[in-house]
Design a protein around this motif. Structure first.
Motif, mmCIF file in Angstrom:
data_model
loop_
_atom_site.group_PDB
_atom_site.id
_atom_site.type_symbol
_atom_site.label_atom_id
_atom_site.label_comp_id
_atom_site.label_asym_id
_atom_site.label_seq_id
_atom_site.Cartn_x
_atom_site.Cartn_y
_atom_site.Cartn_z
ATOM 1 N N ASN A 27 29.292 43.568 6.188
ATOM 2 C CA ASN A 27 27.840 43.529 6.003
ATOM 3 C C ASN A 27 27.357 42.150 5.554
ATOM 4 N N VAL A 28 26.087 41.891 5.827
ATOM 5 C CA VAL A 28 25.413 40.738 5.222
ATOM 6 C C VAL A 28 24.376 41.278 4.246
ATOM 7 N N TYR A 29 24.100 40.477 3.189
ATOM 8 C CA TYR A 29 23.213 40.912 2.119
ATOM 9 C C TYR A 29 22.176 39.830 1.831
ATOM 10 N N PHE A 30 20.947 40.263 1.601
ATOM 11 C CA PHE A 30 19.878 39.346 1.218
ATOM 12 C C PHE A 30 19.173 39.883 -0.010
ATOM 13 N N LEU A 31 18.752 38.952 -0.874
ATOM 14 C CA LEU A 31 17.883 39.290 -2.001
ATOM 15 C C LEU A 31 16.710 38.323 -1.977
ATOM 16 N N LEU A 32 15.504 38.858 -1.940
ATOM 17 C CA LEU A 32 14.297 38.036 -1.964
ATOM 18 C C LEU A 32 13.504 38.383 -3.211
ATOM 19 N N LYS A 33 13.263 37.369 -4.036
ATOM 20 C CA LYS A 33 12.480 37.569 -5.258
ATOM 21 C C LYS A 33 11.052 37.092 -5.013
ATOM 22 N N PRO A 34 10.052 38.002 -5.018
ATOM 23 C CA PRO A 34 8.666 37.592 -4.788
ATOM 24 C C PRO A 34 8.187 36.645 -5.890
ATOM 25 N N SER A 35 7.339 35.702 -5.520
ATOM 26 C CA SER A 35 6.800 34.755 -6.496
ATOM 27 C C SER A 35 5.570 35.335 -7.174
ATOM 28 N N GLU A 36 5.092 34.624 -8.191
ATOM 29 C CA GLU A 36 3.868 35.037 -8.876
ATOM 30 C C GLU A 36 2.691 35.061 -7.904
ATOM 31 N N ASN A 37 2.695 34.134 -6.934
ATOM 32 C CA ASN A 37 1.583 34.050 -5.984
ATOM 33 C C ASN A 37 1.447 35.316 -5.143
ATOM 34 N N SER A 38 2.547 36.043 -4.935
ATOM 35 C CA SER A 38 2.510 37.204 -4.040
ATOM 36 C C SER A 38 2.052 38.475 -4.744
ATOM 37 N N LYS A 39 2.000 38.468 -6.064
ATOM 38 C CA LYS A 39 1.778 39.707 -6.797
ATOM 39 C C LYS A 39 0.388 40.298 -6.576
ATOM 40 N N HIS A 40 -0.604 39.423 -6.316
ATOM 41 C CA HIS A 40 -1.959 39.936 -6.136
ATOM 42 C C HIS A 40 -2.276 40.251 -4.673
ATOM 43 N N ILE A 41 -1.292 40.051 -3.782
ATOM 44 C CA ILE A 41 -1.482 40.368 -2.369
ATOM 45 C C ILE A 41 -0.966 41.777 -2.111
ATOM 46 N N ASN A 42 -1.855 42.670 -1.709
ATOM 47 C CA ASN A 42 -1.473 44.071 -1.547
ATOM 48 C C ASN A 42 -0.603 44.310 -0.322
ATOM 49 N N GLU A 43 -0.890 43.597 0.769
ATOM 50 C CA GLU A 43 -0.155 43.827 2.004
ATOM 51 C C GLU A 43 0.275 42.510 2.635
ATOM 52 N N TYR A 44 1.540 42.421 2.977
ATOM 53 C CA TYR A 44 2.017 41.302 3.780
ATOM 54 C C TYR A 44 3.315 41.710 4.477
ATOM 55 N N ILE A 45 3.719 40.923 5.437
ATOM 56 C CA ILE A 45 4.906 41.220 6.239
ATOM 57 C C ILE A 45 5.940 40.117 6.050
ATOM 58 N N ILE A 46 7.190 40.522 5.867
ATOM 59 C CA ILE A 46 8.318 39.588 5.784
ATOM 60 C C ILE A 46 9.164 39.761 7.048
ATOM 61 N N GLU A 47 9.382 38.675 7.762
ATOM 62 C CA GLU A 47 10.245 38.700 8.941
ATOM 63 C C GLU A 47 11.489 37.853 8.679
ATOM 64 N N LEU A 48 12.667 38.466 8.742
ATOM 65 C CA LEU A 48 13.935 37.728 8.691
ATOM 66 C C LEU A 48 14.423 37.541 10.124
ATOM 67 N N ASN A 49 14.528 36.294 10.546
ATOM 68 C CA ASN A 49 14.928 35.994 11.913
ATOM 69 C C ASN A 49 16.300 35.337 11.913
ATOM 70 N N LEU A 50 17.248 35.972 12.575
ATOM 71 C CA LEU A 50 18.627 35.490 12.648
ATOM 72 C C LEU A 50 18.971 35.172 14.097
ATOM 73 N N LYS A 51 19.598 34.017 14.301
ATOM 74 C CA LYS A 51 19.948 33.583 15.649
ATOM 75 C C LYS A 51 21.416 33.201 15.693
ATOM 76 N N GLY A 52 22.177 33.880 16.564
ATOM 77 C CA GLY A 52 23.566 33.542 16.778
ATOM 78 C C GLY A 52 23.757 32.821 18.087
ATOM 79 N N SER A 53 24.985 32.751 18.565
ATOM 80 C CA SER A 53 25.265 32.038 19.806
ATOM 81 C C SER A 53 24.698 32.765 21.015
ATOM 82 N N SER A 54 24.599 34.084 20.939
ATOM 83 C CA SER A 54 24.078 34.832 22.083
ATOM 84 C C SER A 54 23.111 35.939 21.688
#
Length: 698
Positions: free
Chosen positions: A584-611
Motif C-alpha cells: 500500500n501507499v499512504y498519505f497524510l494531509l494536514k489542513p492549514s488554518e486558511n482552509s478551516k473557514h472554507i465549508n466545501e472544497y475538493i482535493i485531487e491527488l494525481n499520480l503518474k507512473g510509466s504507463s
C-alpha cells in the motif's frame, strides 16, 4: 506628386478566459484592456474625421466584451475589488498582494510613492509568508484595491475627470466611497466603448475586420504537418486536422463581428498573421476580400527586387475570385511596438514621418505602407499609455503633404495591385510556426487537442452543441504561445490550466468521463521533480488523527509553498506526509488554518507512473469528506483532524520498484486555488522485493 497611403491595423484580441462550465471568468484581461486600451484607441479618433485606421476585433474578444456590457459579467479581480477589506479572507488578501501590482513598474507604480511603498513592503516580507497578509492593515488593502483599479483607467480620462483627478492627487488613505467612484467610472467606459466604434464606422473613419472566431493558427488547423513547409522541428506523430472547425470559425466569426458593429466586414487578420496557400480557398469562400500578414511571407512567396515591392497590395486568384493581401512593414511596425516607447514622443513621431517620406520619395508611383501590430499591450511602456505619441502621430500625418491615412479596403482602389502565384507558409513571428508547434509542450498540446476532438466527434448532435464552444476555445493560438521556453512560468501555469479547463469542459458539459491525462499539467515534463523518498516502510492506522507519533515516523515530509500565479492562490494544505509498505501507499494531509473557514472544497491527488495515471478525488463538505477514484480500487480514507489515505498500489496498475510523480490540486467551485507542489512534481519510487533488505536499520 505621388502619395504614400498609410494604413494602420491595430489588432485586438484576447482568448476565452471564461469557464463555459461554471460561467466564471478566470482572468480579468478583457475587462481591463477594454477599460484602458480599447476605449482609448477609439477616443483618439474622435478629435478629427480625417484620421482613418483599421481595427481587428476577434470574435472571442467581442463575445466577452458583450458579456461584460450586456450581462454584467464579473471576474475574480473585480469580485475582490468590490469586497470591503474587513470581508477579505486570507486567500483574498494573498491574491491581492500577489496580483494587484499588475501595472507597468516605471510608468505607473514608481510614480505613486504610496503604491511603490506598498509594493516594496510586500517584497520585503516575501520570505515571511506566514505573516505576510497580517502585515498589511485594512486601510492598505483598501488603498491597493483603489490604486490598482484607478490606474487601469486611461490616463487622459483620469486627468480630465474632476473626481478621478482628485483621487490621483490624494494617492492614499482612500475610502469605500472613493473605490465606488473608481469602479463606477470603469462601468461607464465599459458601456460606452463599443458605441464609440460603431459611430466611427458610421462616420467612415474606421474599418472593422475580424479573425477566425477563437483565433486559431489557420494552417495548423488544416494540418499540423503544414509546418514542415517552413520549419525543421519535431511535430506531433499523429497530425491534428480540423478543417471543418476552421471553416465554421471563419463563417460564424465574421457574422458575429458584423452583428456586433452593424457593418459589413471585408478584411481578415489571420490569427498571428499565420498563412499558407491552403487557407486561401477557405478565406475566399467565407466572403473576405482581403487579408494581411508579415513581410517575411512576401519575401518567401515572390522574388523581391526592391523594398518598395513591399508597399503595394497583392492578390491571389481562385476560380476568378480575387483575395487581396497586404504585408506589414516589420521594421516600422516593431518600432512602434517596442522602440518608440523609450524616447520622447515628439522625436518618435518625427522619426516615423521621416521614414514614411523616405519611402514616398524613393518611388514614382502611389504606394501603401501597412503598419500592423498589437493595439493593446504596446502602450503599457509608453508615457501616459501612448496618448501623447498616438495623438501627435495622427495629427502630424493628416497635416503632412504627400502622406494620407486610409483603411485597407480603400487602399485596394488607390494603389495598383500585383498578382502572386502562390503564398508561402508562416506567421508574423519569424516567418514560421515555431512559437506554436515544434517543442515538446506544444506538440503535447496538439496531441491533447486531437484526442479530445476525436471524443467530441463521437458525441450526439445535442451533446456536440453543448461542448462545441469549449472545444473551439481550446483551438485558439494563445495557449501554445506560452508553451515551450517562455520565461514567465506563472503566466504559463495559468494558461496551461485554462487550456486544460476548456478541454475538460468538453466532458463536463456532456456528463462524460474526463480522461486522466487532462488533469496532468502539460508543462510538468520540463520541471525537475522534488524527491519524496521515505526513510523506511510504515503501516499507519487510517483513522484521521495522529495519535501515535511513530505511525508516520519513517514517512517523507513536504511543507507546501504559499502563493503562486493568478490561478494558484493559497496554502490549503499545511503538511503532507507520504509512505508505503509492500502493498500500500499512504498519505497524510494536514489542513492549514486558511482552509478551516472554507465549508466545501475538493482535493485531487494525481499520480503518474510509466504507463498508468491515477486520480483520487476527495470532497470536503463541512466536517465530512467523501472520496472516490477514477479506477475501481479499494480506497481507504478517514478525516478528522487530518485526512489519511491508503490504497493498494498494484490495484491501481502500478508495479513494485516503479517511479511515480505526484501533484495535488485544491479546487473551490471548480476553480483551482492551490497546487502542491507549486511547480513540477513530487517524486518517489515504490518498494521492490529487496526494499526491506536494503533499508534495514538497528
Amino acid at each position: 506628386m505621388n502619395k504614400l497611403y498609410i494604413a494602420f491595423l491595430w489588432h485586438f484580441h484576447q482568448p476565452i478566459y471564461k469557464d463555459y462550465y461554471t460561467d466564471k471568468y478566470l482572468l480579468p484581461w478583457v475587462r481591463l484592456h477594454l477599460i484602458k486600451n480599447y476605449y482609448f484607441m477609439a477616443y483618439l479618433l474622435t478629435v478629427g474625421d480625417r484620421i482613418k485606421v483599421t481595427f481587428n476585433f476577434t470574435p472571442s474578444l467581442l463575445e466577452q466584451i458583450n458579456d461584460y456590457v450586456e450581462h454584467n459579467a464579473s471576474d475574480y479581480y473585480l469580485e475582490l475589488s468590490n469586497k470591503s477589506p474587513i470581508e477579505l479572507s486570507q486567500e483574498d488578501k494573498l491574491f491581492i498582494l500577489n496580483n494587484f501590482f499588475s501595472l507597468n513598474q516605471e510608468r505607473v507604480i514608481n510614480k505613486n510613492s504610496h503604491y511603490l511603498y506598498l509594493q516594496q513592503k510586500k517584497e520585503s516580507l516575501k520570505d515571511r509568508l506566514n505573516n505576510l497578509t497580517e502585515s498589511f492593515s485594512e486601510q492598505e488593502y483598501l488603498d491597493l484595491q483603489v490604486l490598482f483599479n484607478l490606474y487601469w483607467l486611461p490616463p487622459d480620462y483620469l486627468s480630465n475627470d474632476p473626481q478621478l483627478a482628485k483621487l490621483l492627487k490624494k494617492k492614499s488613505r482612500f475610502t469605500e466611497q472613493d473605490k465606488e467612484t473608481v469602479l463606477n467610472k470603469q462601468k461607464e467606459i465599459i458601456k460606452k466603448t463599443l458605441p464609440m466604434y460603431k459611430a466611427l464606422v458610421k462616420n467612415n473613419q474606421i474599418e472593422i475586420i475580424t479573425s477566425p472566431y477563437y483565433h486559431p493558427i489557420m494552417p495548423l488547423m488544416i494540418d499540423t504537418n503544414l509546418a514542415k513547409k517552413c520549419q525543421d522541428t519535431p511535430l506531433p506523430e499523429i497530425p491534428f486536422r480540423a478543417t471543418k472547425d476552421l471553416e465554421e470559425q471563419l463563417v460564424v466569426g465574421k457574422k458575429y463581428a458584423e452583428e456586433s458593429f452593424n457593418c459589413s466586414i471585408f478584411g481578415l487578420w489571420p490569427s498571428e498573421g499565420a498563412v499558407s496557400q491552403e487557407i486561401v480557398p477557405l478565406v475566399i469562400k467565407s466572403g473576405f476580400n482581403w487579408m494581411a500578414s508579415d513581410e517575411a511571407i512576401l519575401y518567401k512567396s515572390k522574388k523581391i527586387e526592391h523594398r518598395n515591392d513591399l508597399y503595394r497590395p497583392y492578390f491571389l486568384e481562385n476560380e476568378e475570385k480575387r483575395l487581396h493581401i497586404f504585408f506589414r512593414d516589420r521594421i516600422i511596425s516593431d518600432l512602434i511596438g517596442f522602440t518608440y516607447s523609450g524616447i520622447d514622443s515628439t522625436i518618435a513621431v518625427k522619426e516615423f514621418i521621416k521614414r514614411a517620406n523616405f519611402i514616398r520619395q524613393s518611388a514614382n508611383e502611389d504606394l501603401i505602407l501597412s503598419v500592423i501590430l498589437d493595439g493593446e499591450n504596446a502602450w503599457d511602456s509608453y508615457e501616459n499609455s501612448g496618448f501623447p505619441f498616438l495623438s501627435n502621430l495622427y495629427r502630424s500625418l493628416i497635416n503632412e503633404e504627400g502622406l494620407e491615412l486610409c483603411t485597407f479596403s480603400e487602399a485596394i482602389n488607390k494603389v495598383e495591385s500585383q498578382k502572386l502565384n502562390g503564398l508561402a507558409s508562416g506567421s508574423w513571428v519569424g516567418g514560421d510556426f515555431r512559437l506554436w508547434i515544434g517543442k515538446n509542450e506544444d506538440n503535447t498540446s496538439y496531441d491533447y487537442l486531437r484526442q479530445v476532438r476525436n471524443d467530441y466527434l463521437e458525441l450526439s448532435p445535442t451533446e456536440k452543441e453543448k461542448a462545441k464552444k469549449s472545444l473551439f476555445a481550446a483551438e485558439g493560438s494563445d495557449w501554445n504561445w506560452w508553451y515551450g521556453d517562455e520565461d514567465n512560468r506563472d503566466t504559463l501555469r495559468n494558461f496551461d490550466y485554462i487550456y486544460r479547463t476548456h478541454l475538460m469542459n468538453v466532458y463536463k458539459l456532456t456528463n462524460t468521463k474526463i480522461p486522466e491525462y487532462l488533469k496532468q499539467p502539460i508543462i510538468e515534463e520540463d520541471c525537475t521533480p522534488c524527491n519524496l523518498e521515505p526513510q523506511g516502510m510504515i503501516n499507519p492506522t487510517i483513522d484521521g488523527v495522529t495519535s501515535n507519533y511513530f505511525e508516520w515516523y519513517n514517512a517523507s515530509y513536504f511543507k507546501p509553498e504559499i502563493g503562486g500565479g493568478v490561478i494558484a492562490l493559497s496554502n490549503f494544505i499545511d503538511k503532507l506526509y507520504f509512505g508505503f509498505d509492500n502493498q500500500n501507499v499512504y498519505f497524510l494531509l494536514k489542513p492549514s488554518e486558511n482552509s478551516k473557514h472554507i465549508n466545501e472544497y475538493i482535493i485531487e491527488l494525481n499520480l503518474k507512473g510509466s504507463s498508468e495515471i491515477l486520480s483520487l478525488t476527495f470532497k470536503k463538505t463541512y466536517n465530512q469528506v467523501l472520496g472516490w477514484s477514477a479506477k475501481n480500487i479499494p480506497l481507504t480514507f478517514q478525516y478528522d483532524k487530518v485526512l489519511e489515505i491508503s490504497f493498494p498500489f498494484k490495484d491501481a496498475g502500478f508495479i513494485m520498484g516503479e517511479s511515480l510523480l505526484l501533484h495535488i490540486n485544491i479546487l473551490i467551485e471548480e476553480k483551482l486555488v492551490s497546487r502542491i507542489p507549486k511547480t513540477g512534481h513530487l517524486s518517489f519510487t515504490l518498494p521492490d522485493e529487496h526494499y526491506s533488505q536494503k533499508n534495514w536499520e538497528v
